[in-house]
Enzyme design. Structure first.
Site, PDB file in Angstrom:
ATOM      1  N   SER A 140       0.799  -1.225   0.000  1.00 19.35           N
ATOM      2  CA  SER A 140       0.000   0.000   0.000  1.00 19.35           C
ATOM      3  C   SER A 140       0.831   1.274   0.000  1.00 19.35           C
ATOM      4  CB  SER A 140      -0.930   0.018   1.206  1.00 19.35           C
ATOM      5  OG  SER A 140      -1.807  -1.086   1.104  1.00 19.35           O
ATOM      6  N   HIS A 171     -15.564  -0.062   2.197  1.00 23.86           N
ATOM      7  CA  HIS A 171     -15.463   1.266   2.791  1.00 23.86           C
ATOM      8  C   HIS A 171     -16.632   2.168   2.414  1.00 23.86           C
ATOM      9  CE1 HIS A 171     -11.241  -0.077   3.047  1.00 23.86           C
ATOM     10  NE2 HIS A 171     -11.239   0.648   4.158  1.00 23.86           N
ATOM     11  N   CYS A 213      -7.996   2.091   1.170  1.00 26.94           N
ATOM     12  CA  CYS A 213      -9.029   1.331   0.466  1.00 26.94           C
ATOM     13  C   CYS A 213      -8.479   0.794  -0.851  1.00 26.94           C
ATOM     14  CB  CYS A 213     -10.244   2.208   0.208  1.00 26.94           C
ATOM     15  SG  CYS A 213     -11.454   1.425  -0.878  1.00 26.94           S
TER      16      CYS A 213
END
Lengths: 365, 621
Positions: B322, B365, B378
């Site tokens: 991420s 989300h 997300c």
């Protein structure tokens, strides 16, 4: 039996040559061993003692007529062969070689005695069997055997240097006595073949010495070390030399055995080409004078004996110097009157004494 | 007349005497010619040889250059060490000497014998070192018994010392005796057997500066190599000193923050590219190599499954996970594919082709904008955006931020990572690029690989507004007197091309990551200084996309080696950034819980927020 005329006929020239050379030798030993600790008697002092003993031996060898030796030749020869056999059976082993018999007081080295004995024996044989036309092959069987039996026993010890010297002395006397040309050629071929075959009979260390001689740089720190360092010492002496006590090779101990077999390299380094030529002249004078004594000998036996004794000195000088300056392989042959050692001194002085003896009696008829 | 009276003096006999005289003279003449050749013609050669014989050049080891941190604090130095050696020329009884030495040195006689054998080709005058770096007490014992140890020498030599041992070990690297193969190489032409050279890290790459020039003594010696007098001396020249960009305290603090976890961290000054700290764990003690490493220790290092010799910070290539999402976001904004307000509805999964791509949050989300997508990481938002963006524009942004390139650092195996594109895939696999691969690349998985150093550079580039500085490790090199030999000024690889407004939006997201109650990186929040960062998780192996029963796999039960790597990248202060960092904890599972606390300690140390606790700890332990 002492005759006043003998003193008048004493060979003062030979004595002068011998003493001059021996003095130079002792001076050189003084320099070559000066770096050593003086805990025991210095080497050069010991060498002076040996020279004294040698002179006494030489003088005492003039007290009888050398011709008496001719009759004693065979018994002496036989006794000496027995001694050589005894060495192989009961001798003392030192550094892989068995050369000595321990007599308590000193160690007897029969191979050294044999050098003189073989000369006496061959001289006796040749003087009794003179042939004007030269020897044929069959004539050579007996002197050949007389020579080869001790040579074989000495090789067995093993002491290649002495065996080789014995051969050189014997061959010199033989050639001087005269050999017929066809026989000479045949012997030459035979000798060449024997040399080739003999290679396989040599010990490893002996083979190595010959290999090293052919290419000393192949093992500069091992067996080539002696030759390399010796050549450096001789070569660095230059024309005028480095000066007495100033050779770095010898004073800093790079030269191995610099008081025995390699003593000449110390001399060459410190005295230079000039000194070497002087010394060679002295040795050449001794040899020529020896030949002269033979020429003037009062008997055929005396002539052969003088030739034999002179050739013994000659071959010692040539082989030792040839080895030190890299012309011949390293064989343990000392330089007469220069190398330290009682044995060499005594053998040399025996030869000199007998030469005196022959020289003194040349006018006695 | 007697029977053996001389025969008539005939011509034959006269001739024989003439021949024998001539032959004798010939032999003497040969000797004379030979002596003339040796002593007159070749005299120069032999005098030179005699000169060489009696003199020796004995090298005096030069100390290697020292290594300092940016504030001039010593990191790598030299200390005097005692070496037991034997001078073979003076050894009387080798067996006896070795067995006695073995007793005093508490080692095996066999071992000493082996060392002796290994060095038997040394020149004879050169002592053989048997054991290096013996302690004072042993020196005293040996000196006391030197009478019964003829041939033994105790030499004092400078030996490399690493006062902080494992700290920054991979930066410094290690030294070792030069090998026979290395001696053949042209660049080691002026080295001698037995000398120590850098074998890895700075020691290796800065060898030309660190190595000193050995001095030498010209001695007159005798045949045993014993010194008679000193003729000349040339003092050794110490090596050049190297000043690093590293900050010692920050480095030590970072090392300590890892505890016994494996991983790496890099801290960079965002305004010039200086590397302030660079840590790879686990590490080794370079001092083990300083006097020659024992076989035992070497085997231990080689067989350690955690590979302590690997410099993970520059040669470890990890999927960035991420932490790559800033790349995707900036690329999409730049390309105009999205605006900061573009909303994507996250339902927990996104079908691409015939496959479902999951969000880490199974429940989804809900409606998500850029800021929320970064804050809560997300995945679906990024899948969706990436599909519109395409891999080419995404990878171009990655390169612009400093990923996918190798930086010339004086270290080993500096890796380039991997930023994939269509051309690369065609070349590598001869296959077309698939859409799903774009989606997975958007969250830093799939083909994407980056080193911790590159991630720190990326973060630094974002922090300073887009300027890519060349990361630097060496600040300057000076000689022993402090004169500067060489300086390494900051180097800009390229200036900023980023849109300032887009960057502000991404940065807001990164600030939220740490400072928003819903952020994934809260563990790095500081009271007085605002930190911006991004967490990441890099899959080590792919778990089943969707377990049949819908239950979460029990993370505690996953074998350590199969657990995900935890990542955290950050910079601070958020409004006027000074430093950026990247932390990776191998098998740490969650960036927020495993890596962010380490980052927090680093920031605390840098901004002087905690006490100098870590350093006292380090020294106290």
């Amino acid at each position: 039996m002492f005759d006043r005329r003998l003193l008048a006929n004493f060979d003062w020239l030979l004595l002068a040559l011998i003493l001059t050379t021996a003095a130079l030798g002792i001076l050189n030993l003084y320099s070559s061993t000066s770096a050593w600790d003086n805990i025991s008697t210095p080497i050069y002092t010991k060498q002076m003692y040996w020279l004294g003993i040698g002179i006494i031996i030489a003088i005492s060898l003039t007290l009888f007529n050398y011709r008496q030796l001719e009759h004693m030749a065979l018994p002496i020869y036989a006794a000496c062969i027995l001694l050589l056999a005894a060495v192989l059976l009961f001798g003392q082993t030192n550094m892989g070689a068995t050369r000595w018999i321990n007599l308590g007081l000193f160690n007897l080295q029969p191979s050294e005695i044999m050098k003189v004995v073989i000369i006496i024996t061959l001289a006796a044989y040749f003087s009794r069997h003179e042939t004007p036309g030269g020897y044929t092959f069959t004539d050579l069987i007996i002197p050949g055997l007389l020579l080869l039996v001790p040579v074989a026993l000495i090789i067995k010890q093993p002491d290649l240097g002495t065996a080789m010297l014995l051969m050189f002395i014997g061959i010199t006397m033989l050639l001087f006595a005269g050999i017929q040309r066809p026989t000479l050629i045949a012997l030459g071929i035979l000798a060449a073949g024997a040399a080739g075959g003999g290679w396989f009979l040599l010990h490893d260390y002996q083979k190595n010495r010959i290999r090293t001689f052919l290419n000393p740089e192949s093992d500069p720190l091992g067996s080539g070390y002696h030759i390399i360092q010796s050549k450096i010492a001789v070569g660095s002496g230059g024309f005028w030399g480095r000066g007495f006590m100033h050779g770095t090779q010898s004073q800093l101990s790079f030269l191995p055995e610099r008081h025995t077999d390699f003593v000449f390299s110390v001399f060459a380094e410190e005295w230079g080409f000039v000194g070497c030529v002087l010394l060679l002249t002295l040795y050449a004078a001794i040899i020529l004078w020896g030949i002269h004594i033979a020429r003037k000998a009062d008997s055929s036996f005396g002539m052969y004996l003088a030739i034999g004794l002179t050739s013994m000195l000659f071959w010692h000088i040539i082989v030792n110097l040839g080895m030190v300056i890299g012309l011949l392989p390293v064989v343990g042959v000392p330089l007469p009157l220069f190398s330290y050692g009682g044995t060499c001194m005594v053998t040399t002085m025996i030869a000199v004494g007998l030469l005196f003896n022959i020289s003194m009696r040349r006018f006695m008829f | 007349m007697a029977l053996n009276s001389p025969p008539p003096d005939d011509a034959l006999r006269t001739r024989r005497f003439a021949v024998i005289t001539a032959l004798a003279l010939l032999f003497f003449a040969v000797l004379t010619v030979r002596l003339w050749y040796l002593q007159v013609i070749s005299v120069n050669r032999y005098q030179l040889l005699a000169q060489k014989n009696r003199t020796r050049y004995v090298p005096i080891a030069a100390p290697r250059g020292e290594i300092y941190d940016r504030k001039g604090r010593l990191l790598v130095g030299n200390r005097p060490a005692f070496t037991v050696a034997v001078s073979r020329q003076d050894v009387v009884d080798k067996e006896q000497l070795l067995s006695r030495l073995a007793t005093y040195l508490h080692c095996d006689k066999q071992q000493l014998e082996q060392i002796w054998q290994k060095h038997r080709y040394y020149p004879r005058y050169r002592p053989i070192p048997l054991k290096r770096d013996i302690d004072r007490d042993t020196v005293d014992v040996l000196t006391e018994h030197s009478i019964e140890l003829p041939g033994m020498l105790i030499e004092v030599q400078p030996v490399r010392s690493y006062p902080y041992h494992e700290a920054a070990a991979h930066l410094f690297g290690h030294i070792g005796a030069i090998t026979e193969e290395e001696l053949q190489l042209p660049r080691y032409s002026d080295y001698h057997a037995g000398e120590y050279i850098g074998k890895s890290g700075l020691e290796k790459h800065l060898e030309q500066y660190l190595k000193g020039v050995a001095g030498e003594k010209l001695l007159e010696v005798d045949v045993k190599g014993q010194e008679l007098r000193q003729l000349q001396i040339r003092e050794p020249l110490p090596g050049r000193n190297v000043i690093l960009t590293i900050d010692r305290d920050l480095q030590l603090c970072t090392e300590h923050a890892f505890g016994d976890q494996a991983g790496a961290a890099v801290v960079i000054d965002v305004n010039n590219g200086d590397i302030l700290a660079m840590v790879s764990r686990p590490a080794f003690d370079p001092e083990l190599f300083a006097v020659g490493i024992s076989n035992d220790n070497w085997r231990k290092l080689m067989n350690n499954p955690d590979h302590p010799l690997q410099a993970r910070a520059v040669s470890g290539q990890y999927p960035p996970g991420s932490t790559y999402k800033m790349v995707t976001a900036l690329a999409a904004l730049d390309a105009g594919v999205i605006t900061p307000h573009t909303s994507v509805n996250c339902t927990g999964r996104l079908p691409v082709g015939n496959r479902d791509f999951r969000c880490w949050k199974k429940t989804g989300h809900g409606p998500t904008t850029l800021r929320k997508a970064l804050r809560e990481s997300c995945d679906v938002w990024f899948y969706q955006v990436a599909l519109n963006l395409g891999i080419e524009r995404m990878s171009a942004m990655a390169r612009q931020l400093g990923l996918g390139r190798s930086y010339a650092l004086p270290l080993d195996n500096v890796r380039a990572g991997l930023i994939p594109d269509k051309q690369w895939k065609r070349r590598r696999y001869n296959r077309p690029w698939y859409k799903g691969e774009t989606a997975i690349a958007a969250i830093g998985q799939g083909y994407v690989l980056a080193t911790p150093l590159q991630l720190a550079v990326m973060m630094s580039t974002i922090a300073n507004g887009g300027t890519l500085f060349k990361p630097q490790l060496v600040r300057q090199i000076s000689d022993a007197n402090g004169n500067i030999i060489k300086q390494y000024p900051a180097q800009v690889i390229h200036g900023s091309t980023l849109n300032r407004r887009h960057l502000v939006k991404v940065k807001q997201g990164l600030e939220d990551v740490v400072n928003n109650p819903r952020g994934t990186g809260k563990a790095c929040a500081l009271k007085t200084i605002k930190v911006a960062g991004k967490t990441g998780t890099a899959q080590v192996i792919r778990l089943k996309d969707d377990p049949a029963d819908g239950s979460k796999p029990d993370k505690e039960k996953i074998a350590y080696r199969h657990r995900d790597h935890a990542l955290f990248v950050a910079y601070a202060p958020a409004d006027k950034p000074q430093i950026a960092l990247a932390v990776i904890v191998e098998h740490g599972q969650h960036g927020g819980s495993a890596a962010a606390p380490i980052a927090k300690k680093i920031f605390q140390q840098y901004f002087g927020l905690g006490q100098a606790r870590t350093i006292t700890n380090h020294n106290g332990e």
